[in-house]
Write a protein that holds these residues in place. Structure first.
Motif, mmCIF file in Angstrom:
data_model
loop_
_atom_site.group_PDB
_atom_site.id
_atom_site.type_symbol
_atom_site.label_atom_id
_atom_site.label_comp_id
_atom_site.label_asym_id
_atom_site.label_seq_id
_atom_site.Cartn_x
_atom_site.Cartn_y
_atom_site.Cartn_z
ATOM 1 N N ARG A 137 27.979 30.514 55.799
ATOM 2 C CA ARG A 137 29.216 31.293 55.649
ATOM 3 C C ARG A 137 29.402 31.641 54.188
ATOM 4 O O ARG A 137 29.093 30.845 53.299
ATOM 5 C CB ARG A 137 30.420 30.533 56.180
ATOM 6 N N TRP A 138 29.892 32.862 53.932
ATOM 7 C CA TRP A 138 30.232 33.281 52.584
ATOM 8 C C TRP A 138 31.532 32.621 52.188
ATOM 9 O O TRP A 138 32.470 32.548 52.979
ATOM 10 C CB TRP A 138 30.361 34.802 52.496
ATOM 11 N N VAL A 139 31.609 32.134 50.964
ATOM 12 C CA VAL A 139 32.810 31.456 50.480
ATOM 13 C C VAL A 139 33.822 32.508 50.040
ATOM 14 O O VAL A 139 33.505 33.412 49.265
ATOM 15 C CB VAL A 139 32.487 30.507 49.303
ATOM 16 N N GLU A 140 35.036 32.369 50.549
ATOM 17 C CA GLU A 140 36.114 33.277 50.180
ATOM 18 C C GLU A 140 36.938 32.658 49.056
ATOM 19 O O GLU A 140 37.015 31.446 48.913
ATOM 20 C CB GLU A 140 37.016 33.530 51.388
ATOM 21 N N PHE A 141 37.564 33.536 48.267
ATOM 22 C CA PHE A 141 38.461 33.051 47.221
ATOM 23 C C PHE A 141 39.669 32.404 47.883
ATOM 24 O O PHE A 141 40.073 32.782 48.978
ATOM 25 C CB PHE A 141 38.917 34.210 46.330
ATOM 26 N N ASN A 142 40.260 31.433 47.199
ATOM 27 C CA ASN A 142 41.444 30.811 47.771
ATOM 28 C C ASN A 142 42.647 30.989 46.847
ATOM 29 O O ASN A 142 42.509 31.268 45.661
ATOM 30 C CB ASN A 142 41.191 29.339 48.134
ATOM 31 N N ASP A 143 43.830 30.820 47.427
ATOM 32 C CA ASP A 143 45.073 31.053 46.692
ATOM 33 C C ASP A 143 45.239 30.118 45.505
ATOM 34 O O ASP A 143 45.779 30.509 44.470
ATOM 35 C CB ASP A 143 46.275 30.932 47.634
ATOM 36 N N LYS A 144 44.779 28.882 45.645
ATOM 37 C CA LYS A 144 44.902 27.920 44.538
ATOM 38 C C LYS A 144 44.178 28.418 43.293
ATOM 39 O O LYS A 144 44.696 28.348 42.177
ATOM 40 C CB LYS A 144 44.351 26.561 44.976
ATOM 41 N N ASP A 145 42.982 28.960 43.474
ATOM 42 C CA ASP A 145 42.218 29.488 42.338
ATOM 43 C C ASP A 145 42.885 30.738 41.764
ATOM 44 O O ASP A 145 42.929 30.917 40.552
ATOM 45 C CB ASP A 145 40.779 29.811 42.754
ATOM 46 N N LYS A 146 43.409 31.599 42.628
ATOM 47 C CA LYS A 146 44.109 32.808 42.155
ATOM 48 C C LYS A 146 45.355 32.413 41.354
ATOM 49 O O LYS A 146 45.661 33.015 40.330
ATOM 50 C CB LYS A 146 44.490 33.696 43.332
ATOM 51 N N ASP A 147 46.084 31.414 41.832
ATOM 52 C CA ASP A 147 47.279 30.950 41.113
ATOM 53 C C ASP A 147 46.902 30.398 39.744
ATOM 54 O O ASP A 147 47.627 30.613 38.763
ATOM 55 C CB ASP A 147 48.023 29.882 41.925
ATOM 56 N N ALA A 148 45.808 29.670 39.664
ATOM 57 C CA ALA A 148 45.371 29.098 38.379
ATOM 58 C C ALA A 148 45.058 30.211 37.383
ATOM 59 O O ALA A 148 45.423 30.119 36.212
ATOM 60 C CB ALA A 148 44.158 28.202 38.582
ATOM 61 N N LEU A 149 44.424 31.267 37.834
ATOM 62 C CA LEU A 149 44.077 32.378 36.946
ATOM 63 C C LEU A 149 45.320 33.121 36.463
ATOM 64 O O LEU A 149 45.364 33.600 35.325
ATOM 65 C CB LEU A 149 43.130 33.341 37.646
ATOM 66 N N SER A 150 46.344 33.170 37.278
ATOM 67 C CA SER A 150 47.547 33.942 36.939
ATOM 68 C C SER A 150 48.307 33.364 35.750
ATOM 69 O O SER A 150 49.093 34.065 35.125
ATOM 70 C CB SER A 150 48.469 34.055 38.155
ATOM 71 N N ARG A 151 48.086 32.110 35.410
ATOM 72 C CA ARG A 151 48.810 31.515 34.276
ATOM 73 C C ARG A 151 48.341 32.063 32.931
ATOM 74 O O ARG A 151 49.006 31.895 31.917
ATOM 75 C CB ARG A 151 48.701 30.008 34.294
ATOM 76 N N TRP A 152 47.198 32.707 32.903
ATOM 77 C CA TRP A 152 46.676 33.239 31.644
ATOM 78 C C TRP A 152 47.102 34.672 31.470
ATOM 79 O O TRP A 152 46.959 35.311 30.527
ATOM 80 C CB TRP A 152 45.149 33.131 31.585
#
Length: 152
Positions: A137-152
């Motif tokens: 299965r291809w790994v999909e991005f998850n919300d936790k990682d997107k939230d972490a990126l948004s702090r920058w």
């Protein structure tokens, strides 16, 4: 600082001790070194993982990683940055990624290291396919990682 950014995308494993020593070599001005190493784990997003395959576009990937390292150097007072990302087929507990950052002070080194990893998890041009007990299965991005990126 000459050769302050090293970016490698490779199939071969890397040696943590050697990479740490390269960050320190002939550098008397920086007092902080932060390193992060990511490994293949056996469970992800609700699936039992048996292995991982990483794909990328040669040339484009290295350029993208150099760009994020340059951006980190613009945000924080950094010395050296090393980013090593493996591609190809990897087994459980194998090293995937190494990020090493030096700075005069720990706050900048920690922040820059997290910034680089958040970018790698979200925007770096890598594609991950997990081998699981239920098939590939291809790994999909998850919300936790997107939230972490948004702090920058």
């Amino acid at each position: 600082m000459l050769n302050s950014i090293r970016v490698l995308v490779q199939n071969d494993d890397f040696d943590l001790g050697s990479e740490y020593q390269k960050l320190l070599a002939n550098d008397t001005e920086n007092g902080a070194v932060v390193t992060f190493t990511g490994l293949v784990r056996d469970y992800n997003q609700g699936h039992q993982v048996l292995g991982l395959t990483l794909e990328h576009y040669p040339g484009m990937t290295e350029k993208a990683l150099e760009t994020i390292a340059l951006e980190a150097k613009q945000k924080w007072p950094l010395g050296r940055i090393t980013i090593i990302h493996r591609v190809g087929s990897l087994g459980l507990s194998e090293q995937i990624v190494f990020v090493g950052v030096t700075s005069k002070h720990r706050e900048a080194a920690f922040s820059a290291s997290q910034f680089i990893m958040d970018y790698l998890k979200n925007d770096a041009p890598f594609w991950k396919k997990e081998q699981t007990t239920e098939g590939e299965r291809w790994v999909e991005f998850n919300d936790k990682d997107k939230d972490a990126l948004s702090r920058w």
